[in-house]
Scaffold this motif. Structure first.
Motif, short mmCIF file in Angstrom:
data_model
loop_
_atom_site.label_atom_id
_atom_site.label_comp_id
_atom_site.label_asym_id
_atom_site.label_seq_id
_atom_site.Cartn_x
_atom_site.Cartn_y
_atom_site.Cartn_z
N THR A 42 -25.97 -16.50 -35.13
CA THR A 42 -24.80 -17.39 -35.09
C THR A 42 -23.64 -16.60 -34.52
N LEU A 43 -23.03 -17.14 -33.47
CA LEU A 43 -21.86 -16.51 -32.87
C LEU A 43 -20.60 -17.15 -33.46
N GLY A 44 -19.65 -16.30 -33.85
CA GLY A 44 -18.36 -16.79 -34.32
C GLY A 44 -17.25 -16.22 -33.47
N ILE A 45 -16.27 -17.07 -33.14
CA ILE A 45 -15.12 -16.59 -32.36
C ILE A 45 -13.88 -17.37 -32.79
N ARG A 46 -12.80 -16.66 -32.98
CA ARG A 46 -11.57 -17.31 -33.46
C ARG A 46 -10.89 -18.07 -32.32
N PRO A 47 -10.16 -19.14 -32.65
CA PRO A 47 -9.53 -19.99 -31.62
C PRO A 47 -8.60 -19.23 -30.68
N GLU A 48 -7.95 -18.18 -31.17
CA GLU A 48 -7.02 -17.44 -30.31
C GLU A 48 -7.72 -16.48 -29.36
N ASP A 49 -9.05 -16.33 -29.48
CA ASP A 49 -9.80 -15.43 -28.62
C ASP A 49 -10.54 -16.16 -27.50
N ILE A 50 -10.14 -17.41 -27.26
CA ILE A 50 -10.67 -18.21 -26.14
C ILE A 50 -9.48 -18.61 -25.28
N TYR A 51 -9.55 -18.32 -23.97
CA TYR A 51 -8.41 -18.54 -23.09
C TYR A 51 -8.76 -19.52 -21.97
N PRO A 52 -7.98 -20.57 -21.76
CA PRO A 52 -8.28 -21.51 -20.68
C PRO A 52 -7.82 -20.99 -19.32
N VAL A 53 -8.61 -21.27 -18.29
CA VAL A 53 -8.23 -20.94 -16.91
C VAL A 53 -8.49 -22.17 -16.06
N LYS A 54 -7.87 -22.23 -14.89
CA LYS A 54 -8.13 -23.34 -13.98
C LYS A 54 -9.56 -23.27 -13.47
N SER A 55 -10.17 -24.43 -13.30
CA SER A 55 -11.48 -24.48 -12.67
C SER A 55 -11.32 -24.06 -11.21
N ILE A 66 -12.18 -27.97 -18.14
CA ILE A 66 -11.41 -26.74 -17.99
C ILE A 66 -12.33 -25.56 -18.26
N ASP A 67 -12.22 -24.54 -17.45
CA ASP A 67 -12.99 -23.32 -17.67
C ASP A 67 -12.30 -22.48 -18.74
N LEU A 68 -13.08 -21.96 -19.67
CA LEU A 68 -12.57 -21.14 -20.77
C LEU A 68 -13.23 -19.77 -20.74
N ILE A 69 -12.43 -18.75 -20.92
CA ILE A 69 -12.97 -17.40 -21.04
C ILE A 69 -13.12 -17.06 -22.52
N PHE A 70 -14.34 -16.72 -22.94
CA PHE A 70 -14.59 -16.24 -24.29
C PHE A 70 -14.43 -14.72 -24.30
N ASN A 71 -13.55 -14.22 -25.14
CA ASN A 71 -13.34 -12.77 -25.25
C ASN A 71 -14.52 -12.18 -26.03
N SER A 72 -15.49 -11.67 -25.32
CA SER A 72 -16.73 -11.22 -25.95
C SER A 72 -16.51 -10.04 -26.89
N GLU A 73 -15.42 -9.27 -26.66
CA GLU A 73 -15.14 -8.14 -27.54
C GLU A 73 -14.71 -8.60 -28.93
N ARG A 74 -14.21 -9.82 -29.03
CA ARG A 74 -13.72 -10.34 -30.32
C ARG A 74 -14.74 -11.26 -30.99
N CYS A 75 -15.95 -11.31 -30.47
CA CYS A 75 -16.96 -12.17 -31.08
C CYS A 75 -17.51 -11.55 -32.35
N HIS A 76 -17.95 -12.40 -33.27
CA HIS A 76 -18.63 -11.98 -34.49
C HIS A 76 -20.03 -12.57 -34.46
N TYR A 77 -20.99 -11.84 -35.03
CA TYR A 77 -22.37 -12.31 -35.04
C TYR A 77 -22.90 -12.31 -36.48
#
Length: 395
Positions: free
Chosen positions: A282-295, A374-385
């Motif tokens: 199970t991957l967990g990521i906090r809402p502030e660790d996902i960033y939207p970018v333009k497609s 919208i394209d979103l960047i997941f900050n993989s360094e801040r992910c929890h497993y």
């Protein structure tokens, strides 16, 4: 002052309902410790056992160096502040404050000195001759605090004391109780179901689920290093996003493969997940660790540009360009919630929904439209497993 120690404490009611199970807890001398958890998790039962209002089925409770399992509440040298204030309605505030002192036959001079000192601390001099029905909710709460303070107990116990106040007064009383602790330098144990209250007030926090302590730590460690999925999801607002998937290995790299997207595992987590190749996680990521970018502009072949004024955030991810592209997830914007200083965004990818939290200054709200992709960047360094079966963090 005194510390409070619970050793293997359990509470089982006659109908076989287990409200607390093998609780081990130490509240340090002069510490402000918070018990937090959902309604019905057993946190108030734990507090009431410390106060002597509930019998202990198993285990031992110490206040200071004294075992208090068989000590009646009046002799435990504790003061408790309840959710409903529990003021005597036929007495004035002054009489409520002096009642316990008169019961213990303190000299009148001592009683007057303590009442004056307490009234000064709480700013309730002008309320001393009023009865509870003539007070607002916040004033009643101060009076209830005052009744506890005048006793000068070893330990203060708070059972959801702010639940009956409106949002403005809750914030104000949170601050006042914290200042009170700093001023009195006494041991305080505080129960709440509100994780924001817990995070802003507690020096340490014990997260309770089904009568068991899940994690006892500082607010920062609970937030950034949760030991299991329950703590990760309970602490934080909006809560952590969770996705089910498995770990794949391709060309020497690890990937989290979810139902509708994949992201490359950060090198910070590779050692933890090496043994999980091909297994479900199970991957967990906090809402502030996902960033939207333009497609990307497919017609002109242009590269993705930030949708928000947050280029420094992308640089802080320490990812090269290819890694950023591998961690982009195209999602549909479902909801925009302006919160003033922050904006909450709800997205969906496939059948999964999740939240994003941004500072309002980082985005251009007029560029966002519900229903667009919208394209979103997941900050993989801040992910929890987490292990999907035990729900324990993979460490």
């Amino acid at each position: 002052m005194a510390k409070v120690i619970l050793k293997n404490v359990s509470k089982v009611y006659p109908n076989s309902v287990r409200a607390a199970s093998n609780v081990n807890l130490e509240v340090r001398d002069k510490e402000f410790l918070v018990l937090v958890g959902p309604s019905g998790c057993g946190k108030s039962t734990i507090l009431r056992m410390i106060a002597g209002l509930e019998d202990v089925s198993e285990g031992e409770i110490y206040i200071g160096e004294r075992l208090v399992n068989e000590v009646p509440p009046k002799d435990r040298d504790i003061a408790m502040v309840f959710q409903n204030y529990a003021l005597y309605p036929h007495m004035t505030v002054r009489q409520n404050l002096t009642f316990a002192l008169r019961l213990h036959k303190h000299p009148p001079k001592v009683i007057e000195e303590r009442v004056s000192k307490t009234a000064e601390i709480l700013g309730i001099f002008d309320l001393l001759d009023r009865k509870p029905r003539a007070l607002s909710g916040g004033q009643r709460q101060r009076a209830a605090l005052g009744r506890a303070i005048v006793r000068e107990p070893l330990v203060f116990l708070f059972d959801e004391p702010l639940s009956n106040l409106d949002a403005k007064f809750r914030v104000q009383m949170r601050t006042e109780i914290k200042k009170l602790h700093q001023r009195l330098q006494t041991t305080m144990l505080y129960v709440t179901h509100d994780q924001i209250e817990a995070m802003t007030m507690g020096e340490r926090i014990a997260v309770i689920k089904e009568g068991r302590v899940q994690q006892l730590s500082t607010p920062a460690l609970l937030y950034h290093q949760p030991v299991n999925k329950f703590v990760a999801g309970f602490i934080g607002s909006p809560p952590m996003n969770f996705f089910e998937g498995k770990i794949d290995c391709r060309e020497g790299n690890l990937y989290f493969q979810g139902a509708s997207f994949q992201i490359k595992v950060s090198r910070l987590h590779v050692n933890r997940l090496d043994s999980k190749e091909g297994k479900e996680v199970t991957l967990g990521i906090r809402p502030e660790d996902i960033y939207p970018v333009k497609s990307p502009d497919t017609s002109g072949g242009g590269a993705a540009k930030p949708l928000f004024n947050g280029a420094k955030l992308l640089n802080r991810m320490n990812l090269n360009t290819s890694s950023k592209e591998e961690n982009i997830v195209r999602s549909k914007l479902e909801l925009i919630e302006p919160m003033g200083a922050e904006t909450f965004l709800s997205f969906s990818v496939g059948k999964e929904s999740f939240n994003v939290r941004l500072e309002s200054a980082q985005i251009a709200p007029e560029k966002l439209k519900v229903g667009e992709n919208i394209d979103l960047i997941f900050n993989s360094e801040r992910c929890h497993y987490f292990d999907p079966r035990s729900e324990e963090a993979i460490v």
